[in-house]
Design a protein around this motif. Sequence first.
Motif, mmCIF file in Angstrom:
data_model
loop_
_atom_site.group_PDB
_atom_site.id
_atom_site.type_symbol
_atom_site.label_atom_id
_atom_site.label_comp_id
_atom_site.label_asym_id
_atom_site.label_seq_id
_atom_site.Cartn_x
_atom_site.Cartn_y
_atom_site.Cartn_z
ATOM 1 N N ASN A 241 2.277 61.027 60.437
ATOM 2 C CA ASN A 241 2.757 62.154 61.251
ATOM 3 C C ASN A 241 1.598 62.970 61.785
ATOM 4 O O ASN A 241 0.690 63.341 61.045
ATOM 5 N N PHE B 253 0.900 66.363 64.715
ATOM 6 C CA PHE B 253 1.590 67.441 65.422
ATOM 7 C C PHE B 253 0.606 68.264 66.251
ATOM 8 O O PHE B 253 -0.540 68.440 65.851
ATOM 9 N N ARG C 43 -14.029 73.929 69.490
ATOM 10 C CA ARG C 43 -13.608 75.179 68.880
ATOM 11 C C ARG C 43 -13.163 76.176 69.950
ATOM 12 O O ARG C 43 -12.186 76.887 69.771
ATOM 13 N N PRO D 88 2.862 68.442 52.528
ATOM 14 C CA PRO D 88 2.483 69.598 53.364
ATOM 15 C C PRO D 88 1.558 69.204 54.507
ATOM 16 O O PRO D 88 0.735 68.304 54.388
ATOM 17 N N LEU D 89 1.704 69.898 55.617
ATOM 18 C CA LEU D 89 0.844 69.670 56.770
ATOM 19 C C LEU D 89 -0.595 70.068 56.450
ATOM 20 O O LEU D 89 -0.845 71.060 55.763
ATOM 21 N N LEU E 249 -3.357 74.239 67.628
ATOM 22 C CA LEU E 249 -3.573 73.730 66.280
ATOM 23 C C LEU E 249 -2.985 72.333 66.154
ATOM 24 O O LEU E 249 -1.831 72.097 66.490
ATOM 25 N N TYR F 45 0.646 72.179 67.758
ATOM 26 C CA TYR F 45 1.270 73.489 67.850
ATOM 27 C C TYR F 45 0.395 74.392 68.718
ATOM 28 O O TYR F 45 -0.811 74.214 68.787
ATOM 29 N N PHE G 8 -3.936 71.180 58.538
ATOM 30 C CA PHE G 8 -4.272 71.675 59.866
ATOM 31 C C PHE G 8 -5.764 71.579 60.156
ATOM 32 O O PHE G 8 -6.606 71.720 59.254
ATOM 33 N N GLY G 9 -6.086 71.373 61.437
ATOM 34 C CA GLY G 9 -7.440 71.558 61.902
ATOM 35 C C GLY G 9 -7.735 73.042 62.077
ATOM 36 O O GLY G 9 -6.859 73.890 61.896
ATOM 37 N N ASN G 10 -8.984 73.353 62.438
ATOM 38 C CA ASN G 10 -9.393 74.744 62.573
ATOM 39 C C ASN G 10 -8.985 75.378 63.901
ATOM 40 O O ASN G 10 -9.217 76.567 64.105
ATOM 41 N N SER H 23 0.388 64.847 58.497
ATOM 42 C CA SER H 23 1.002 64.779 57.175
ATOM 43 C C SER H 23 1.439 63.362 56.870
ATOM 44 O O SER H 23 1.645 62.534 57.775
ATOM 45 N N LEU I 272 3.726 79.904 65.238
ATOM 46 C CA LEU I 272 3.365 78.579 65.741
ATOM 47 C C LEU I 272 4.601 77.951 66.381
ATOM 48 O O LEU I 272 5.680 77.975 65.806
ATOM 49 N N GLN J 136 -0.408 78.609 68.947
ATOM 50 C CA GLN J 136 -0.235 79.841 68.192
ATOM 51 C C GLN J 136 -0.497 81.031 69.089
ATOM 52 O O GLN J 136 -1.573 81.147 69.676
#
Lengths: 116, 111
Positions: free
Chosen positions: B31, B33, B9, B99-100, B90, B35, B102-104, B94, B43, B37
Amino acid sequence: AQSVAQPEDQVNVAEGNPLTVKCTYSVSGNPYLFWYVQYPNRGLQFLLKYITGDNLVKGSYGFEAEFNKSQTSFHLKKPSALVSDSALYFCAVTPLFKAAGNKLTFGGGTRVLVKP
Amino acid sequence: DVKVTQSSRYLVKRTGEKVFLECVQDMDHENMFWYRQDPGLGLRLIYFSYDVKMKEKGDIPEGYSVSREKKERFSLILESASTNQTSMYLCASSFRESPLHFGNGTRLTVT
């Protein structure tokens, strides 16, 4: 190259009032559009998407978005905002012909603050 | 429900260290990814992968590499961390155009 603009860094609204978060996009061909929401210290959550069909798209938590091809816009709306809607909102786009790859371009985000 | 888990985290690393950010998804998505932020920038895509051992550069790959040895795991590597890589990272996955998810996020600070 695709791009997304969210012209407002922050939107303030009173609880019970309508909420609008603006988004305009630029993409080759038809767009595949999304709205995501991010609550504090969390990842992004999917709200809704537009791929084709009706220009008014309904999503989670009472949100909807209106696609306007001539204005290249995809504004997020909620008729009556709640304090719990306070969060960071992101618009995203990818060209429809590349949808399977899902390589999204995101806007800079708009912080929504709903006051009681 | 799809779960995307990022192993850390919060991370604090020193300039020049090699940093590994791990991401695991449990829904057999092709898929994946990475990113980053940053406030006001939204992003930005670093790298993505459409299958095991496949990787493609996103919009800001400089200073990063990735590894995808198993379908469920996608690792982001900072070869030599620098202070301008301090950011929120992040991971997302997908299935095709769905829709993607996301993790936290991992908040990385490089000092």
